[in-house]
Design a protein around this motif. Structure first.
Motif, short mmCIF file in Angstrom:
data_model
loop_
_atom_site.label_atom_id
_atom_site.label_comp_id
_atom_site.label_asym_id
_atom_site.label_seq_id
_atom_site.Cartn_x
_atom_site.Cartn_y
_atom_site.Cartn_z
N ASN A 1 -10.37 -26.96 19.83
CA ASN A 1 -10.05 -27.35 18.72
C ASN A 1 -9.28 -26.28 18.17
N PRO A 2 -7.85 -25.90 18.44
CA PRO A 2 -6.90 -24.99 17.96
C PRO A 2 -7.09 -24.62 16.60
N ARG A 3 -7.17 -25.86 15.62
CA ARG A 3 -6.97 -25.45 14.23
C ARG A 3 -8.45 -25.64 13.58
N LEU A 4 -9.37 -25.34 14.23
CA LEU A 4 -10.98 -25.38 13.81
C LEU A 4 -10.85 -24.05 12.82
N ARG A 5 -11.70 -24.29 11.62
CA ARG A 5 -11.89 -23.16 10.82
C ARG A 5 -13.16 -22.42 11.12
N VAL A 6 -12.87 -21.20 11.52
CA VAL A 6 -14.02 -20.16 12.13
C VAL A 6 -14.68 -19.28 11.15
N THR A 7 -15.83 -18.97 11.25
CA THR A 7 -16.42 -18.17 10.37
C THR A 7 -17.49 -17.27 11.31
N LEU A 8 -17.20 -16.22 11.52
CA LEU A 8 -18.19 -15.40 12.41
C LEU A 8 -19.19 -14.42 11.69
N ARG A 9 -20.40 -14.44 12.00
CA ARG A 9 -21.31 -13.46 11.38
C ARG A 9 -21.28 -12.14 12.43
N ILE A 10 -20.95 -11.03 12.14
CA ILE A 10 -20.88 -9.86 12.86
C ILE A 10 -21.65 -8.75 12.29
N PHE A 11 -22.33 -7.95 13.05
CA PHE A 11 -23.30 -6.73 12.27
C PHE A 11 -22.22 -5.79 12.11
N ASP A 12 -21.70 -5.24 12.99
CA ASP A 12 -20.72 -3.98 12.90
C ASP A 12 -19.37 -4.34 12.21
N ASP A 13 -19.26 -3.63 11.17
CA ASP A 13 -17.88 -3.71 10.23
C ASP A 13 -16.59 -3.46 11.10
N GLY A 14 -16.64 -2.45 11.87
CA GLY A 14 -15.32 -2.37 12.80
C GLY A 14 -15.01 -3.41 13.55
N PHE A 15 -15.99 -3.80 14.54
CA PHE A 15 -15.92 -5.01 15.24
C PHE A 15 -15.47 -6.34 14.49
N ALA A 16 -16.04 -6.45 13.35
CA ALA A 16 -15.61 -7.56 12.68
C ALA A 16 -14.20 -7.48 12.24
N THR A 17 -13.80 -6.47 12.01
CA THR A 17 -12.29 -6.21 11.45
C THR A 17 -11.28 -6.56 13.05
N ALA A 18 -11.92 -6.00 13.99
CA ALA A 18 -11.06 -6.19 15.05
C ALA A 18 -10.93 -7.80 15.71
N VAL A 19 -12.27 -8.34 15.46
CA VAL A 19 -12.11 -9.75 15.87
C VAL A 19 -11.30 -10.54 15.05
N TYR A 20 -11.35 -10.30 13.70
CA TYR A 20 -10.65 -11.15 12.65
C TYR A 20 -9.10 -10.77 12.99
N ARG A 21 -8.46 -9.75 13.34
CA ARG A 21 -7.06 -9.42 13.50
C ARG A 21 -6.65 -10.41 14.75
N THR A 22 -7.84 -10.06 15.82
CA THR A 22 -7.27 -10.62 17.19
C THR A 22 -7.17 -12.08 16.93
N LEU A 23 -8.11 -12.71 16.37
CA LEU A 23 -7.99 -14.11 16.36
C LEU A 23 -7.11 -14.68 15.43
N ARG A 24 -6.63 -13.97 14.41
CA ARG A 24 -5.54 -14.47 13.42
C ARG A 24 -4.38 -14.54 14.22
N ALA A 25 -4.05 -13.18 15.04
CA ALA A 25 -2.86 -13.45 15.79
C ALA A 25 -2.84 -14.36 16.81
N ALA A 26 -3.80 -14.75 17.56
CA ALA A 26 -3.93 -15.59 18.64
C ALA A 26 -3.88 -17.08 17.91
#
Length: 656
Positions: free
Chosen positions: A494-519
């Motif tokens: 479902n490409p338009r699915l709203r996704v919320t991830l719980r990630i422990f590492d702050d830097g990793f969370a920022t990188a994941v957010y930027r990549t998923l938002r760009a994709a």
């Protein structure tokens, strides 16, 4: 403010106090030369991480400017403003003992946050700090919630005894010497629920109300499902823009000298050419779960028999009625007697109609045939009913026609709290959990929430949870890679699915957010670390029990507080409209549930909602409502206005 910790939560908490509340902060971190054994390894820990984070905070605050401490007056137009706040002071200490606390300035501090991931270390430091400064406000991070409740009572009682022994005659108020024990589970769950409801975690929740402060351009309206409550601030026009002629000065101050906080309705209505920050209500606009009339541990009545079996029984009832009507018309019997004879023939307990007319013989044969067909249906009903009651304690499967629901991945500590809150809001949920003995499985079984037991990384698990028709995915397991893998696979379905991830590492969370938002630019993605979600709650607790959150407005800040009317003489017996003070204080909502329960006691056996259980009523609907001592109000105020209401002593500014 003093913060003691060794992980990302301590660093982000110091940044929150510095950046949002504009407090003077001392961060006490373990010595880099001392060996540490953290409970949850994270590459974001260490003194270098703290220095880099706080360095970025200093740059942000240098642009935003100073803030006025509680109880003091704002800078008047034309006067020289205060210099920017000093940088966060970072102090290394091998252990949190009396010497380290004294060096951190615990005697003059207003609040202390102990956010180590070691309960024993936090408890020992809290006992030392309470002895050194009985008026200190304590915020402690503990994983053991039951122990935390007893610790709160113990430290509050110790503060009261110490104040009595001092003999200064000044009572210790809850705003000064309160103790709050928080856990990551309690603090991150409301923010995660807000992402499922509003798509963002920046929502303030109070007594059933979910409020969001957003910036609106001139003439811009909010979304269709949002309701605008009031204008919190009129923003300073950007260079090249000219404010409207009707907007000059007001009780809150001239707009050309800075933002106008909490303007009155006339000023807000006349400011048509400047941006503003408005407060809007947030509500869930998707499908909701219908409440069941029959509650309890047993199976619902609708699931006792399957739909096919219910239609079969209905067909037999119709056949019996038709045979009874035909018998009454052909034999001349009364309708009731004809129905009685039909039932006797149906159950084969009547004598054969040997001497009766042919019509009676045909009806008797048809009734016997219907009776033969009824026997297997009755057996199937008995077997199905027994199976339904046997599986009443089993996990429910997702209904076939379900859509627009929330897929909740992980039923641990955080997932269990999120599930309970989503169920209270009647939001449809489908849970996925790999461990059949997880903490939240029992809650899902009791609430009759559809649950899929299995590893989400295996093929077919997300399909079983109907992720292709879901509205939101909340990946809340304790494994970052599992959450990321589930999010990527769900996005492929479902490409338009709203996704919320719980990630422990702050830097990793920022990188994941930027990549998923760009994709996936057309879908909403929220990647949040635990420290990111928990820091605002800890910062609000350090400011006092009443503070629910803060709303930055350019160089100023607005506080959202929840106060009891009976504790403040300035509120008791006054109308909601009379409490409003432009530029300083505004009532947003009123919760009169406690007063109503006291005025009208509940009938015998009839439950009544307690304080905080019933949704609060918006203040614009209660302008003439007179506040009673047991009422609870939700306020938006500047630090000066809230300080005057709470009668706090002015805090001295260092260097003044």
């Amino acid at each position: 403010m003093v913060v003691c910790g060794d992980d990302a939560l301590a660093h982000r908490l110091a940044a929150e106090l510095r950046d949002v509340y504009r407090e003077r902060v001392t961060l006490v971190v373990p010595s880099a030369r001392e060996p540490r054994r953290p409970r949850i390894p994270s590459p974001s820990r260490g003194l270098g991480r703290a220095t880099a984070l706080l360095g970025r905070v200093s740059a942000v605050v240098a642009r935003t400017g100073p803030v006025v401490p509680p109880g003091t007056s704002p800078v008047a137009p034309g006067e020289e403003s205060e210099p920017p706040p000093e940088p966060v002071r970072v102090l290394e200490a091998a252990q949190i003992d009396d010497a380290a606390l004294t060096e951190a300035g615990i005697a003059e501090a207003g609040a202390l946050a102990l956010v180590h991931d070691d309960d024993d270390l936090n408890i020992h430091a809290a006992l030392r700090a309470r002895r050194l400064n009985p008026r200190l406000r304590l915020v402690i991070r503990l994983y053991n919630r039951k122990l935390g409740q007893h610790l709160e009572e113990l430290l509050d009682q110790a503060a009261a005894v110490a104040a009595a022994r001092a003999g200064d005659g000044v009572a210790v108020t809850p705003a000064e010497a309160s103790t709050m024990v928080l856990s990551d589970t309690d603090t991150v769950a409301p923010a995660l629920v807000a992402t499922a409801v509003a798509g963002t975690s920046k929502v303030i929740e109070a007594n059933g109300l979910m409020l969001r402060a957003v910036e609106r351009a001139p003439g811009q309206s909010g979304p269709a499902g949002a309701r605008r409550l009031c204008t919190l601030a009129l923003l300073t026009p950007s260079p090249g823009e000219q404010p409207g002629d009707a907007v000059g000065a007001s009780e809150a101050g001239p707009i050309d000298d800075g933002p106008v906080l909490l303007p009155d309705d006339a000023t807000a209505g006349a400011a048509v050419d400047c941006g503003r920050i408005v407060l809007e209500t947030v509500a869930y606009t998707g499908r909701t779960v219908r409440p069941r009339r029959l509650r309890g541990r047993g199976a619902p009545l609708a699931s006792l028999f399957s739909r096919r079996l219910r239609w079969s029984l209905a067909g037999f009832v119709g056949a019996v009625l038709a045979l009874a009507v035909i018998a009454s018309l052909t034999t001349g019997e009364q309708p009731l007697h004809a129905a009685y004879l039909t039932l006797l023939d149906l159950f084969a307990i009547d004598d054969p109609a040997l001497t009766e007319p042919p019509a009676r013989k045909v009806l008797q044969l048809l009734s016997g045939l219907v009776g033969l067909l009824l026997l297997p249906v009755l057996v199937a009903a008995a077997i199905e009913g027994m199976g339904t009651f046997r599986s009443a304690s089993a996990l429910r499967r997702p209904p076939r026609g379900l859509s627009g629901h929330v897929v909740l991945l992980g039923l641990g500590k955080v997932g269990t709290r999120v599930l309970a809150r989503l169920h209270e809001m009647r939001i449809p949920v489908v849970c996925i959990e790999a461990d059949p003995e997880a903490r939240g499985i029992a809650l899902a079984r009791r609430l009759r929430v559809p649950t899929v037991v299995g590893d989400v990384t295996q093929e077919g698990i997300l399909e079983a949870a109907l992720a292709d028709r879901a509205r939101t995915l909340l990946a809340l397991t304790s494994e970052d890679t599992t959450n990321l893998e589930a999010a990527l696979y769900a996005r492929s379905v479902n490409p338009r699915l709203r996704v919320t991830l719980r990630i422990f590492d702050d830097g990793f969370a920022t990188a994941v957010y930027r990549t998923l938002r760009a994709a996936h630019p057309g879908a909403r993605t929220r990647s949040r670390s635990v420290s990111f979600l928990a820091a605002p709650a800890f910062a609000g607790a350090m400011m006092g029990r009443e503070i629910l959150g803060a709303i930055p407005v350019e160089r100023r800040v607005l506080l959202v507080a929840r106060v009891e009317v009976g504790e403040h003489a300035a509120l008791v017996g006054r109308a909601v409209g009379d409490v409003r003070r432009p530029g300083r204080l505004r009532v947003l909502a009123v919760d009169p549930s406690a007063s109503d329960a006291e005025a009208a006691p509940a009938a015998a056996g009839e439950p009544q909602p307690g304080p905080g259980q019933a949704p609060a009523q918006l203040a614009d609907e209660l302008d003439d409502y007179v506040l009673r001592p047991r009422d609870v109000v939700l306020l938006a105020a500047t630090r000066e206005g809230l300080g005057e209401l709470l009668s706090r002593r002015p805090q001295p500014v260092r260097g003044a």
